[in-house]
Design an enzyme around this catalytic site. Structure first.
Site, PDB file in Angstrom:
ATOM      1  N   UNK A  25     -58.046  34.252  35.188  1.00 27.57           N
ATOM      2  CA  UNK A  25     -57.390  33.614  36.572  1.00 27.57           C
ATOM      3  C   UNK A  25     -56.584  34.978  37.563  1.00 27.57           C
ATOM      4  O   UNK A  25     -55.767  33.853  38.593  1.00 27.57           O
ATOM      5  CB  UNK A  25     -56.557  32.465  36.126  1.00 27.57           C
ATOM      6  N   LYS A  28     -57.417  34.753  41.052  1.00 29.15           N
ATOM      7  CA  LYS A  28     -57.556  33.275  42.334  1.00 29.15           C
ATOM      8  C   LYS A  28     -57.340  34.290  43.425  1.00 29.15           C
ATOM      9  O   LYS A  28     -55.511  35.141  43.442  1.00 29.15           O
ATOM     10  CB  LYS A  28     -57.349  32.461  41.776  1.00 29.15           C
ATOM     11  CG  LYS A  28     -57.292  32.142  41.261  1.00 29.15           C
ATOM     12  CD  LYS A  28     -57.136  30.137  40.609  1.00 29.15           C
ATOM     13  CE  LYS A  28     -57.638  29.038  39.430  1.00 29.15           C
ATOM     14  NZ  LYS A  28     -57.191  28.403  39.655  1.00 29.15           N
ATOM     15  N   TYR A  47     -58.018  18.364  43.430  1.00 27.92           N
ATOM     16  CA  TYR A  47     -58.213  17.828  42.750  1.00 27.92           C
ATOM     17  C   TYR A  47     -59.228  19.383  41.787  1.00 27.92           C
ATOM     18  O   TYR A  47     -59.210  20.161  42.380  1.00 27.92           O
ATOM     19  CB  TYR A  47     -59.047  16.887  42.058  1.00 27.92           C
ATOM     20  CG  TYR A  47     -58.341  15.134  42.562  1.00 27.92           C
ATOM     21  CD1 TYR A  47     -56.983  14.762  43.009  1.00 27.92           C
ATOM     22  CD2 TYR A  47     -59.459  14.638  42.638  1.00 27.92           C
ATOM     23  CE1 TYR A  47     -56.230  13.409  43.517  1.00 27.92           C
ATOM     24  CE2 TYR A  47     -58.784  12.953  43.441  1.00 27.92           C
ATOM     25  CZ  TYR A  47     -57.600  12.953  43.747  1.00 27.92           C
ATOM     26  OH  TYR A  47     -57.266  11.240  44.469  1.00 27.92           O
ATOM     27  N   ASP A  48     -58.259  19.096  40.230  1.00 27.18           N
ATOM     28  CA  ASP A  48     -59.524  19.677  39.284  1.00 27.18           C
ATOM     29  C   ASP A  48     -60.926  19.617  39.573  1.00 27.18           C
ATOM     30  O   ASP A  48     -61.387  21.028  39.588  1.00 27.18           O
ATOM     31  CB  ASP A  48     -58.460  19.611  38.175  1.00 27.18           C
ATOM     32  CG  ASP A  48     -56.805  20.393  38.146  1.00 27.18           C
ATOM     33  OD1 ASP A  48     -56.557  21.411  39.120  1.00 27.18           O
ATOM     34  OD2 ASP A  48     -56.763  19.854  37.010  1.00 27.18           O
ATOM     35  N   ASP A 244     -54.462  21.933  34.346  1.00 27.98           N
ATOM     36  CA  ASP A 244     -53.722  22.443  33.794  1.00 27.98           C
ATOM     37  C   ASP A 244     -53.790  23.663  34.451  1.00 27.98           C
ATOM     38  O   ASP A 244     -53.844  23.746  35.649  1.00 27.98           O
ATOM     39  CB  ASP A 244     -55.475  23.000  32.887  1.00 27.98           C
ATOM     40  CG  ASP A 244     -56.773  23.322  34.117  1.00 27.98           C
ATOM     41  OD1 ASP A 244     -56.685  22.742  36.130  1.00 27.98           O
ATOM     42  OD2 ASP A 244     -57.175  24.433  33.728  1.00 27.98           O
TER      43      ASP A 244
END
Length: 364
Positions: A25, A28, A47-48, A244
């Site tokens: 990650u 990103k 939102y996720d 998360d």
């Protein structure tokens, strides 16, 4: 669910991380840059998961997608981590069951044909095995060629509007719970220094290979661990909102969550649970990863959940009873009603936060 590092009868044919510069990650786009790219598009980062109304009354489709480059050399575990990471967005909505998954895969053109076949097949197997562990299935996807390997996917759930927790209802007096320790990306980077003598020399006076392997194995298992139990307990203990923790770090994701809340609030983080030895390595090198600032990327990190203190304490107790892994109360939700301006919702890490050094416990 039991997770274990697979016994190897033969050496890896190649190191996945040799074929990419960006890892997990950590690939990103930075949060500020992403916000500028999304200006005028929808609700920004939002939102996720996406929430889409279906043609059926009170039935919605909740969907998320994620993919990244390898951050561990074992392709089987890379597949498991990628699958767990995709599912975590659903889990942050308190959704325990994923109805369907698609897999996204890029096979490296920089590998030999043998290496490409070996690594791609094991990444697929790891992803698929983890989907099965989650009670889901992989029904399709897309496979392409690319210099850097890529693995990820799409996760979808169809459910009633009252069957998920929209991440908007944190209230003053809530506390913040974190279900996995921080420091995965830092741990992965230091582990890779073992094979780079010029870098290993910078830290070999304060650590050793055995210690490094121990925490790396723990980080690998932590990243592969599903947040599914946490999702189930979110409903049981009436969670108000969650996200998360992945590429934007604990501060980036908590800030985004705060900005999604309906009430004028502020998140104050007072405790940082960090994988053991990561703090001393960060201190020794003058904080290159900004772990204590909360901006170090995490891969397949834990759930950050807002709920009442009483419920949070019960949540932490039960998740440990089930998974033998701790969760921690790390912050508070503070009233900002005097501002009357929800756009000022934010998250901060208090000065000199409490640091919990989390022992490598591979009893998953």
């Amino acid at each position: 669910m039991s997770i274990s590092i697979k016994d190897k009868k033969e050496e890896l044919l190649c190191r996945l991380t040799d074929f990419t510069k960006l890892k997990g990650u950590g690939c990103k786009v930075p949060q500020a840059e992403l916000l500028s790219l999304l200006d005028g598009i929808g609700e920004g980062i939002g939102y996720d998961c996406s929430i889409s109304q279906t043609k059926f009354p009170d039935i919605v489709m909740i969907q998320t997608t994620d993919f990244f480059f390898p951050l561990v050399d074992d392709p089987y575990f890379q597949g498991k981590i990628a699958c767990a990471n995709v599912l975590s967005d659903l889990y942050s909505f308190g959704i325990e069951d994923c109805d369907n998954m698609l897999m996204l895969l890029a096979c490296s053109t920089d590998m030999t044909a043998e290496q490409r076949q070996w690594s791609s097949k094991l990444m697929i197997q790891g992803f698929n095995d983890q989907a099965i562990c989650a009670g889901s299935k992989v029904s399709g996807g897309q496979t392409v060629k690319n210099p850097w390997p890529i693995v990820g996917g799409v996760a979808t759930s169809i459910l009633k509007t009252n069957e998920f927790i929209k991440p908007v209802n944190a209230v003053p007096g809530d506390v913040l719970v974190l279900t996995k320790p921080l420091g995965t990306q830092v741990c992965v980077n230091f582990h890779q220094w073992l094979s780079k003598p010029e870098r290993w020399e910078k830290i070999n006076t304060i650590t050793n290979a055995e210690e490094c392997e121990q925490v790396f194995n723990y980080a690998t298992l932590s990243m592969a661990r599903l947040n599914r139990v946490g999702a189930r307990l979110m409903k049981k203990y009436n969670a108000h909102a969650a996200t998360d923790v992945t590429g934007f770090g604990i501060l980036g994701h908590s800030t985004n969550l705060a900005q999604n809340q309906l009430l004028p609030i502020r998140f104050e983080i007072h405790t940082l649970p960090i994988i053991k030895h990561m703090k001393k390595l960060e201190d020794h090198l003058n904080h290159p990863f900004k772990l204590l600032k909360g901006t170090s990327a995490e891969t397949s990190g834990g759930l950050l959940i807002s709920m009442s203190r009483e419920n949070a304490e019960a949540f932490c107790k039960e998740i440990y009873e089930i998974e033998k892994q701790p969760a921690w109360i790390i912050g508070d939700v503070i009233d900002q009603s005097s501002n009357y301006d929800r756009s000022k919702n934010t998250s901060i890490i208090l000065e000199n936060p409490k640091i919990i050094e989390v022992e490598p416990n591979t009893n998953f």
